[in-house]
Write a protein that holds these residues in place. Structure first.
Motif, PDB file in Angstrom:
ATOM      1  N   GLY A  91       2.852  21.360  14.882  1.00 33.75           N
ATOM      2  CA  GLY A  91       1.353  21.255  15.013  1.00 33.75           C
ATOM      3  C   GLY A  91       0.941  22.607  14.378  1.00 33.75           C
ATOM      4  O   GLY A  91      -0.284  22.649  14.701  1.00 33.75           O
ATOM      5  N   ARG A 148       4.816  20.046  10.643  1.00 32.96           N
ATOM      6  CA  ARG A 148       3.779  18.997  11.227  1.00 32.96           C
ATOM      7  C   ARG A 148       4.297  18.659  12.692  1.00 32.96           C
ATOM      8  O   ARG A 148       3.325  18.971  13.493  1.00 32.96           O
ATOM      9  CB  ARG A 148       3.752  17.524  10.303  1.00 32.96           C
ATOM     10  CG  ARG A 148       3.225  16.424  10.977  1.00 32.96           C
ATOM     11  CD  ARG A 148       3.242  15.331   9.938  1.00 32.96           C
ATOM     12  NE  ARG A 148       2.131  15.230   9.213  1.00 32.96           N
ATOM     13  CZ  ARG A 148       1.889  14.348   8.160  1.00 32.96           C
ATOM     14  NH1 ARG A 148       2.800  13.467   7.884  1.00 32.96           N
ATOM     15  NH2 ARG A 148       0.709  14.494   7.363  1.00 32.96           N
ATOM     16  N   ARG A 179      -1.736  19.231   8.793  1.00 31.82           N
ATOM     17  CA  ARG A 179      -2.246  19.509  10.116  1.00 31.82           C
ATOM     18  C   ARG A 179      -3.203  18.448  10.676  1.00 31.82           C
ATOM     19  O   ARG A 179      -3.200  17.938  11.917  1.00 31.82           O
ATOM     20  CB  ARG A 179      -2.873  21.129  10.252  1.00 31.82           C
ATOM     21  CG  ARG A 179      -3.200  21.534  11.642  1.00 31.82           C
ATOM     22  CD  ARG A 179      -4.035  22.710  11.578  1.00 31.82           C
ATOM     23  NE  ARG A 179      -5.223  22.421  10.656  1.00 31.82           N
ATOM     24  CZ  ARG A 179      -5.861  23.370  10.033  1.00 31.82           C
ATOM     25  NH1 ARG A 179      -5.497  24.838  10.002  1.00 31.82           N
ATOM     26  NH2 ARG A 179      -6.965  23.433   8.934  1.00 31.82           N
ATOM     27  N   ASP A 180      -3.913  18.295   9.636  1.00 30.86           N
ATOM     28  CA  ASP A 180      -5.419  17.452   9.990  1.00 30.86           C
ATOM     29  C   ASP A 180      -5.123  15.790   9.864  1.00 30.86           C
ATOM     30  O   ASP A 180      -6.141  15.387   9.843  1.00 30.86           O
ATOM     31  CB  ASP A 180      -6.381  18.160   9.279  1.00 30.86           C
ATOM     32  CG  ASP A 180      -6.538  19.505   9.626  1.00 30.86           C
ATOM     33  OD1 ASP A 180      -6.261  19.988  10.758  1.00 30.86           O
ATOM     34  OD2 ASP A 180      -7.119  20.304   8.841  1.00 30.86           O
ATOM     35  N   CYS A 219      -0.638  22.505   3.905  1.00 33.89           N
ATOM     36  CA  CYS A 219      -0.973  22.910   5.576  1.00 33.89           C
ATOM     37  C   CYS A 219      -1.748  22.237   6.028  1.00 33.89           C
ATOM     38  O   CYS A 219      -1.683  21.589   7.178  1.00 33.89           O
ATOM     39  CB  CYS A 219      -0.672  24.320   5.641  1.00 33.89           C
ATOM     40  SG  CYS A 219       0.940  25.262   5.156  1.00 33.89           S
TER      41      CYS A 219
END
Length: 328
Positions: free
Chosen positions: A328, A325, A288-289, A284
């Motif tokens: 967000g 993804r 996200r990053d 996760c």
């Protein structure tokens, strides 16, 4: 049912579960069968095995599991006698006739239903004769010395009692699940197989052997703070690699049986649940990053492929990694 003639001192899991006697042995086997099961048992049994499929796996030290399908359209006879405890579970398929005998327990003539199982203690002789169609069955073999090692305070309570055509939904369910997982190659499936094998082992010990053995395992199964940190650090450092229960047990200085109990006490979940949860949390964060490819994220976090990650991710969170993804 279910299994082959074996020497009293060994059981080779690399061979087929059911192997007919070789040339020259058939007459002796027929005579033995007639003596044990009556004259009818010694006539007309098939000398040709028809194993359609078999899969054997190690579930831990002294604990082995096998799943097989076999065609018994011709009368078929099995014998077994070796140094391990043996559990045989009929999972599926028609069996019109079955005669079984275990030394010291007697003889039974009754066709099995799915879920019926036989337990042959180490050193006991089993004879069986069957006729039917294509059947599926599971077999678990247990080293008796493992009982004493797992529960040194149990004394003579670590023995197992012979059973014929016994029913226990828990045993049936675990055997069927192990059979379903027998061909899976990822480490989560391997850990789940080992966990289910240990659960089956302890259940047999408690419900069909000596309850004192299971209580002794539970009493000694605790992770001290240092062992907990070692196990936790190892898991977090190796989330991208294969993790096994044996490795975690060595780090905690416990047997595999004790680890499963101690881990739940320490973390509130099983090892496989914990490893999966940590892998998914790391996935996760990467989704996200970063803009990394999802297949790359999957492999670098211990999943075998993009599709493997997607199936597990959707089961846990209700959406695919790509949808996560995009949100967000």
């Amino acid at each position: 049912m279910f299994t082959s003639a074996q020497a009293p001192s060994a059981f080779n899991m690399s061979k087929a579960l059911s192997i007919s006697p070789g040339d020259g042995e058939a007459e002796r086997a027929a005579l033995n069968g007639a003596a044990a099961l009556g004259d009818a048992a010694g006539r007309g049994w098939s000398g040709v095995r028809r194993i359609e499929h078999r899969q054997q796996i190690e579930l831990g030290p002294g604990l082995q599991f096998a799943f097989a399908t076999e065609n018994i359209a011709l009368p078929t006879q099995w014998t077994l006698e070796h140094a391990q405890h043996t559990l045989i579970v009929h999972l599926d398929g028609p069996m019109r006739r079955l005669e079984t005998r275990i030394d010291g327990l007697g003889r039974l003539r009754a066709a099995p239903a799915a879920g019926d199982w036989w337990l042959i203690p180490a050193g006991r002789r089993y004879l069986g004769r069957a006729l039917g169609g294509e059947i599926a069955y599971a077999e678990l073999t247990v080293d008796p010395a493992g009982f004493a090692a797992a529960a040194p305070g149990a004394g003579d309570g670590a023995g197992l009692a012979a059973r014929m055509k016994h029913r226990d939904p828990f045993v049936h369910g675990l055997a069927a699940r192990l059979a379903h997982l027998s061909g899976a190659g990822d480490d989560l499936a391997a850990m789940l197989r080992e966990s289910l094998g240990q659960a089956l082992y302890l259940h047999l010990l408690r419900e069909h052997g000596g309850g004192a053995a299971a209580r002794a395992v539970s009493a000694e199964a605790r992770l001290n703070e240092a062992a907990r940190r070692r196990v936790e650090d190892y898991i977090h450092t190796h989330l991208d690699r294969r993790i096994t229960l044996d490795e975690l047990a060595r780090l905690s200085a416990l047997s595999t049986h004790q680890l499963l109990i101690a881990f739940r006490h320490a973390f509130g979940m099983t090892p496989i649940q914990y490893v999966l949860a940590q892998r998914l949390l790391r996935v996760c964060r990467r989704l996200r990053d970063s803009a990394d490819d999802i297949a790359t994220i999957a492999v670098e976090n211990g999943f075998s492929s993009h599709s493997h990650l997607s199936a597990v991710f959707k089961k846990r969170y209700g959406l695919t990694p790509r949808a996560f993804r995009l949100q967000g």
